[in-house]
Design an enzyme around this catalytic site. Sequence first.
Site: not given
Length: 746
Positions: A277-278
Site C-alpha cells: 500500500d502507499w
Amino acid sequence: MKRSCSAAIALCLCASASAAERDVERRANELLARMTLTEKIGQLVQINASGGQVPDALRQRVREGRIGSMLNEIVPAASQELQRVAVEESRLGIPLLMGRDVIHGYRTIFPIPLGQAAAWDPDLVAAAAAVAAEEAAGAGFQWTFAPMMDIARDPRWGRIAEGFGEDPHLASVLAAAMVRGFQGDRLSAPNRIAACAKHYAGYGAAEGGRDYDTAWIPEGLLRDVYLPPFKAAVDAGVATVMTSFNEINGVPSTGSDFLLRRVLRGEWGFKGFVVSDWNSMSEMIAHGFAKDLPDVAAKSLTAGVDMEMQSAAYSDHLEALVRAGKVPEKLVDEAARNVLRVKLELGLFDTRRPFAAAPPGKPGPEALALAKRAAVRSVVLLKNEGRLLPLAKEKATVAVIGPLADDPYEVLGTWNRDGQVDDTVTPLAALRTLLGSAERVRYAPGLKQARSRETADFAAAVEAARQSDVALLFVGEEAILSGEAHSRAYLDLPGAQQELVEAVAATGKPLVLVVLAGRPLTIPDVFGKAQAVLYAWHPGTMTGPALADLLFGLESPSGKLPITFPKTEGQIPVYYAHKNTGRPPTGRKLTLIDDIPPRARQSSLGDASRYLDIGFEPLYPFGYGLSYTEYRYANLRLSAERVGKADTLRVLVDVTNTGSRDGLEIVQLYVRDLVASLTRPVKELKAFQRVRISAGETKVVELELPVASLGFHDAAMRYVVEPGAFHLWVGGDSASGLESGFEVVE
Ligand code: BGC
C-alpha cells in the site's frame, strides 16, 4: 535435493498450465534474461504521477527502465507520452502499468461498495465493475486498486464504506464478482483492467475502529473470517494483491512472510504480483519492524512484496543490497517475473491495447441505467409504518428537506476520484422531473451542509412541511466522513441534522427519512421520528432517479443489510456471527437498568452476556430489509437428514409473496455447528438467492449447501468439517427464519 524438488514442482505446474500461460511464462523469462539488475528492480517501482507533467527527471527514469508502474496519471497526453518513452526509448521497451483507484466507478459512479453489498447481487457488482473498467481503460489505466474486501465489524472505521460488510460468505461472493467484472474472461481485452484484492490482510480489524491501527487476530479467526474473500478473489483469477497498512499479531502485513509466501503463494497458488500500500513499506520503520529503508527493502522483498507503491526503499536501496550479497538476486528475479507476467497477460506489449485515448465523456444511457439499477437495489427499507411508502404519484405534494436533497457531490461517496458532479442527478431534480409540476415539490433544505449548525433556515423547512402532504428528509454524512483515515467515534447525524428532523417531525406531517451515509449510523431516536426510513448509503451518479422511483413505488426496495446496525456506539462490535458464550442472553429474562431495585445486590442482576442499558440485540440485524410487499416462508425441507462430507445438501423452501405488489426477495440460509472441537458462531451465512416473486405467487426456492463449506480451522489450523449435529435456518434475515437440522456423518 531441495533443488530437484522445486524443479519437479515447476515441471508439474508447467504441465498443468495452459498454452497461453506457458507462452506468457516463456516471454517473461526471455525478457528477464535480457534485463540488468537495475532494470529488474525498475519493474518493482511504482511512483505517483506528476499531475500531468512529464519533467525531464521522470522521462529519464522511465527511459532507463527504472520505473515499472505509475498511479494517478489522469491526463491522457501525459500518460501517453510516458508510455511512448517507455516503449520507444527504453532499452527493452517495457510499457508502464498505469494504476488508479477505480473503486465504485470511474466516470459513472455506482453506489459505494457497502451499498453494492446491500444488493446481494453478484451479477450487478460484476456489471458495474465492467463499466468502470471500460471507462478507466479508455482513459489510459490498465489497473485498479479494487476490490477492497476487508471484513469490517466496526462502523466507526471509515473504510467500512469501501468493503462488502461483515460477513465472509457475502464478501467472498461479491469480491469474486467484482474481480470478474474488472478483468473479464481475458485480461488482454482492451476494455478490461487488472483488479487488485486489498488490503491483505486484517485491515478491517483495526483496534477501536481507528484507521491504520493494530489488529490482533488469532490464526483460526483470520483463516475463517478475514481471509476467505481474498481466497475467493485469487480463485477468480485476480491479477494483483495489495498488502495492508496494519500489523497483525505483531507483524506488519507488508512484512509478513506468513501472509504473502506461505498462505497467498504457497497455499493458494497465487501467480500475480503483490503491491504494497502507499508507503506501507517505509511505514514498517514507524511500526518498529524495520530500522531503516535498506532494512525495509530487504524485509519486504523477503516477505514477498513485488512492487513498492510510493516509498523508495526498492528504488534507492535494493541494488546495493543485492550487490553486497545481502539479498539474493533470485528474489528480485521472482518479483520482476511476477510483474512482467501480469503486464504480458494484460496485453501491454500488444498493439491491440491503445495507451490512453481521452477521458471518458458523459456516461452513456446504458451506464446510467445500470447505475440507477444498482442504486435502486442498494437501498434498504428499514421502516415503513402504516405503509406510508410508496407515495401515490398522482396525489402527493412533497416537502423536500435536508442538506443532501440537492447536493450532487456528497452522494457520490468516498473514493470518487473521477466522477463529475455535473453527471449526478440529485433527489430534488429527480423528484421535480417525476412529479412534473413545480408546485408539488417544495424545496427548503433547512441546512446548507450536513455538518452545519446554523439553524436559521429551519423555519422555511418547517413551513414547507406544513404546506405539503409529506416531508421527505435527506440527511446523513458527507462523503468525506467515511473512507480512508475518516473514522468517527460518534456515529450520529453531524451538525444540526437531528434538530432539523425533530423540528420537521413536530409538524405532525408524515415523515420519510432518506439516510445517505458511508456506514451504519447509530441514530435510533432519529429513526423513531419518521414513519418510513430508506437507508441509501452513498448511491452515486443516479442517486436521485433511484430514490424518486423507490419513494413513489415505480420500484420496490429489495436491499438487505450487509452489516449489523448497532443501537449505540457502546455496543460495537456487534455482529450476527458471534459466539454463544456460556451465558447466552437468548431465551432468558434479562434484567435491564429499570428493573434494578435501589440498593440491589450483585446477585439480583441476572447472569447473561448483555448490556444493562440496551440489552443485547442490535437495532437491525444483518440481512434485514423490508419491501413494499411481504413474504411468507413455509415448508422447509432438506434432501437428507444425514450427509457425508463430500455431499451437497439441497434445501428447499416455499416463499409466497403475500402482498399486492411484485417483489424481489433475498432468501438467506444460515447454519450452526452445534458442538465442535472449537466453539462455532451462533449463525453463519452459507448461501443466499435472489428471487423475483409476483404478488400472490409461491416460489419453491432451492439452495445448495455443500457440506465441505461447513468447516473451520481447528486448533492445528487444519480446515475440518467435524461430524455431528448442525442447525439450519432459512429466512429473510439473520434473526428470523424457519428452522431445521441435519447431521454430518463420517
Ligand atoms: C489506500 C489504498 C489505495 C492507495 C492508492 C492508499 O492510501 O490505502 O486503498 O489504493 O492509497 O491510492
